[in-house]
Scaffold this motif. Structure first.
Motif, PDB file in Angstrom:
ATOM      1  N   UNK A 179      -5.336  -5.702  -2.575  1.00 49.56           N
ATOM      2  CA  UNK A 179      -4.069  -4.985  -2.372  1.00 49.56           C
ATOM      3  C   UNK A 179      -3.796  -4.089  -3.581  1.00 49.56           C
ATOM      4  N   UNK A 180      -3.989  -4.650  -4.778  1.00 53.34           N
ATOM      5  CA  UNK A 180      -3.698  -3.873  -5.996  1.00 53.34           C
ATOM      6  C   UNK A 180      -4.597  -2.646  -6.085  1.00 53.34           C
ATOM      7  N   UNK A 181      -5.875  -2.812  -5.720  1.00 60.95           N
ATOM      8  CA  UNK A 181      -6.793  -1.676  -5.788  1.00 60.95           C
ATOM      9  C   UNK A 181      -6.499  -0.681  -4.661  1.00 60.95           C
ATOM     10  N   UNK A 182      -6.147  -1.202  -3.489  1.00 59.56           N
ATOM     11  CA  UNK A 182      -5.791  -0.334  -2.370  1.00 59.56           C
ATOM     12  C   UNK A 182      -4.543   0.474  -2.687  1.00 59.56           C
ATOM     13  N   UNK A 183      -3.565  -0.183  -3.286  1.00 61.05           N
ATOM     14  CA  UNK A 183      -2.328   0.512  -3.650  1.00 61.05           C
ATOM     15  C   UNK A 183      -2.628   1.615  -4.676  1.00 61.05           C
ATOM     16  N   UNK A 184      -3.502   1.306  -5.631  1.00 59.20           N
ATOM     17  CA  UNK A 184      -3.878   2.324  -6.624  1.00 59.20           C
ATOM     18  C   UNK A 184      -4.541   3.518  -5.938  1.00 59.20           C
ATOM     19  N   UNK A 185      -5.361   3.268  -4.919  1.00 56.68           N
ATOM     20  CA  UNK A 185      -6.017   4.376  -4.207  1.00 56.68           C
ATOM     21  C   UNK A 185      -4.995   5.296  -3.543  1.00 56.68           C
ATOM     22  N   UNK A 186      -3.903   4.705  -3.056  1.00 53.75           N
ATOM     23  CA  UNK A 186      -2.847   5.508  -2.418  1.00 53.75           C
ATOM     24  C   UNK A 186      -2.139   6.421  -3.417  1.00 53.75           C
ATOM     25  N   UNK A 187      -2.308   6.148  -4.701  1.00 55.18           N
ATOM     26  CA  UNK A 187      -1.718   7.022  -5.729  1.00 55.18           C
ATOM     27  C   UNK A 187      -2.647   8.189  -6.065  1.00 55.18           C
ATOM     28  N   UNK A 188      -3.760   8.305  -5.352  1.00 55.15           N
ATOM     29  CA  UNK A 188      -4.734   9.379  -5.574  1.00 55.15           C
ATOM     30  C   UNK A 188      -5.164   9.465  -7.041  1.00 55.15           C
TER      31      UNK A 188
ATOM     32  N   UNK B  66       0.847  -1.204   0.000  1.00 53.74           N
ATOM     33  CA  UNK B  66       0.000   0.000   0.000  1.00 53.74           C
ATOM     34  C   UNK B  66       0.880   1.250   0.000  1.00 53.74           C
ATOM     35  N   UNK B  67       1.944   1.216   0.810  1.00 52.23           N
ATOM     36  CA  UNK B  67       2.846   2.376   0.884  1.00 52.23           C
ATOM     37  C   UNK B  67       3.495   2.650  -0.474  1.00 52.23           C
ATOM     38  N   UNK B  68       3.751   1.585  -1.244  1.00 52.68           N
ATOM     39  CA  UNK B  68       4.368   1.756  -2.565  1.00 52.68           C
ATOM     40  C   UNK B  68       3.481   2.597  -3.490  1.00 52.68           C
ATOM     41  N   UNK B  69       2.173   2.530  -3.271  1.00 55.85           N
ATOM     42  CA  UNK B  69       1.262   3.330  -4.091  1.00 55.85           C
ATOM     43  C   UNK B  69       1.501   4.823  -3.912  1.00 55.85           C
ATOM     44  N   UNK B  70       2.070   5.179  -2.754  1.00 55.05           N
ATOM     45  CA  UNK B  70       2.288   6.599  -2.431  1.00 55.05           C
ATOM     46  C   UNK B  70       3.762   6.968  -2.592  1.00 55.05           C
ATOM     47  N   UNK B  71       4.505   6.174  -3.381  1.00 57.35           N
ATOM     48  CA  UNK B  71       5.977   6.332  -3.437  1.00 57.35           C
ATOM     49  C   UNK B  71       6.402   7.750  -3.823  1.00 57.35           C
ATOM     50  N   UNK B  72       5.585   8.447  -4.614  1.00 52.30           N
ATOM     51  CA  UNK B  72       6.008   9.760  -5.107  1.00 52.30           C
ATOM     52  C   UNK B  72       5.557  10.896  -4.190  1.00 52.30           C
ATOM     53  N   UNK B  73       4.832  10.526  -3.104  1.00 55.16           N
ATOM     54  CA  UNK B  73       4.250  11.565  -2.253  1.00 55.16           C
ATOM     55  C   UNK B  73       5.093  11.805  -1.005  1.00 55.16           C
ATOM     56  N   UNK B  74       4.948  12.985  -0.406  1.00 57.34           N
ATOM     57  CA  UNK B  74       5.721  13.303   0.795  1.00 57.34           C
ATOM     58  C   UNK B  74       4.818  13.725   1.944  1.00 57.34           C
ATOM     59  N   UNK B  75       3.503  13.690   1.710  1.00 54.73           N
ATOM     60  CA  UNK B  75       2.549  14.135   2.735  1.00 54.73           C
ATOM     61  C   UNK B  75       2.239  12.958   3.675  1.00 54.73           C
ATOM     62  N   UNK B  76       3.208  12.695   4.579  1.00 53.66           N
ATOM     63  CA  UNK B  76       3.163  11.444   5.343  1.00 53.66           C
ATOM     64  C   UNK B  76       1.920  11.291   6.212  1.00 53.66           C
TER      65      UNK B  76
END
Ligand code: ATP
Length: 236
Positions: free
Chosen positions: A145-154, A99-109
């Motif tokens: 997991x795949x859909x959850x990870x995609x959600x983390x990419x906004x 899930x965290x990998x979906x947000x790899x480009x973000x910094x808003x922890x």
């Protein structure tokens, strides 16, 4: 506004024409389904939208920008996110790490943490299994997991390639319920599905592809009641 606009798209693999003169548009906030038999060109269409396959010709606009001029690694930052067929999760990472990998480009922890909590609410099963290696999950859990990870990419436009593939009917229903929930939260969705009936039941509009061409395009309820669709895709 069209979030995605495709005009006269042609895609070849060597001598095989996988997509012919395809026209397709998706408006902001819509849930649109692309149905068609095996080999009709659905996955190729999604892979072309996300820059993984280079088209021979055609116009591809995402938020009025030429997709072909966008670097592939910038797609996710711009909200164009795909969950590929076969899920594409990281099997050696835990559920939480995926899930965290979906947000790899973000910094808003702080926001990322809140959104992970939100995804865990959406998929309680993932909460129970947060520390389990994703490769050891069931097919349905991996899809979550795949859909959850995609959600983390906004995502602004979420492309889902056969999310129900290989899943038991009860799990398929859960996945479709979650797609509806994600859609109701404002995400525009392009869904590719073999499971035409369930897909059309939750969609605003649908496109039917045969041998690389769009053969029908209409409101989902019109397609659901069309005798040609009934006999070819809905088993009736
Ligand atoms: P399915 O539902 O079976 O996934 P699809 O509608 O997604 O089918 P595509 O995967 O887009 O169809 O395939 C369209 C056509 O292009 C098929 O004839 C397929 O064999 C061919 N094709 C797909 N990928 C490649 C490739 N990498 N090289 C050569 N031909 C390919």
């Amino acid at each position: 506004m069209s979030i995605l606009k495709i005009e006269n798209l042609n895609v070849n693999y060597g001598g095989i024409q996988a997509v012919s003169d395809l026209n397709l548009h998706i408006e902001q906030g819509e849930l649109v389904t692309l149905i068609g038999a095996n080999g009709a060109g659905k996955t190729t269409t999604l892979r072309t939208i996300t820059g993984l396959v280079k088209p021979k010709s055609g116009t591809l606009l995402y938020q009025d920008q030429d997709i072909r001029k966008t670097e592939v690694h910038n797609f996710v930052r711009q909200g164009l996110v795909m969950v590929p067929e076969g899920r594409g999760i990281f099997p050696k990472l835990t559920v939480l790490e995926n899930l965290e990998m979906g947000a790899y480009y973000r910094h808003d922890h702080a926001a990322i943490k809140d959104e992970i909590d939100h995804v865990m609410q959406l998929f309680p099963r993932l909460k129970e299994r947060a520390t389990q290696l994703a490769g050891t999950l069931s097919g349905g859990e991996q899809q979550m997991v795949a859909m959850g990870r995609a959600m983390l990419s906004k995502p602004k436009l979420l492309l889902l390639d056969e999310p129900s593939m290989g899943l038991a009917p009860i799990i398929v229903q859960q996945i479709f319920d979650i797609i509806q929930t994600i859609h109701s939260q404002g995400v525009t969705i392009l869904l590719v599905e073999q499971n035409a009936k369930l897909a059309l039941q939750i969609s605003d509009r649908g496109y039917v592809m045969e041998s690389g061409k769009v053969t029908m395009a209409d409101k989902a309820d019109v397609l659901l009641n069309d005798p040609r669709i009934l006999s070819a895709y809905l088993g009736g």
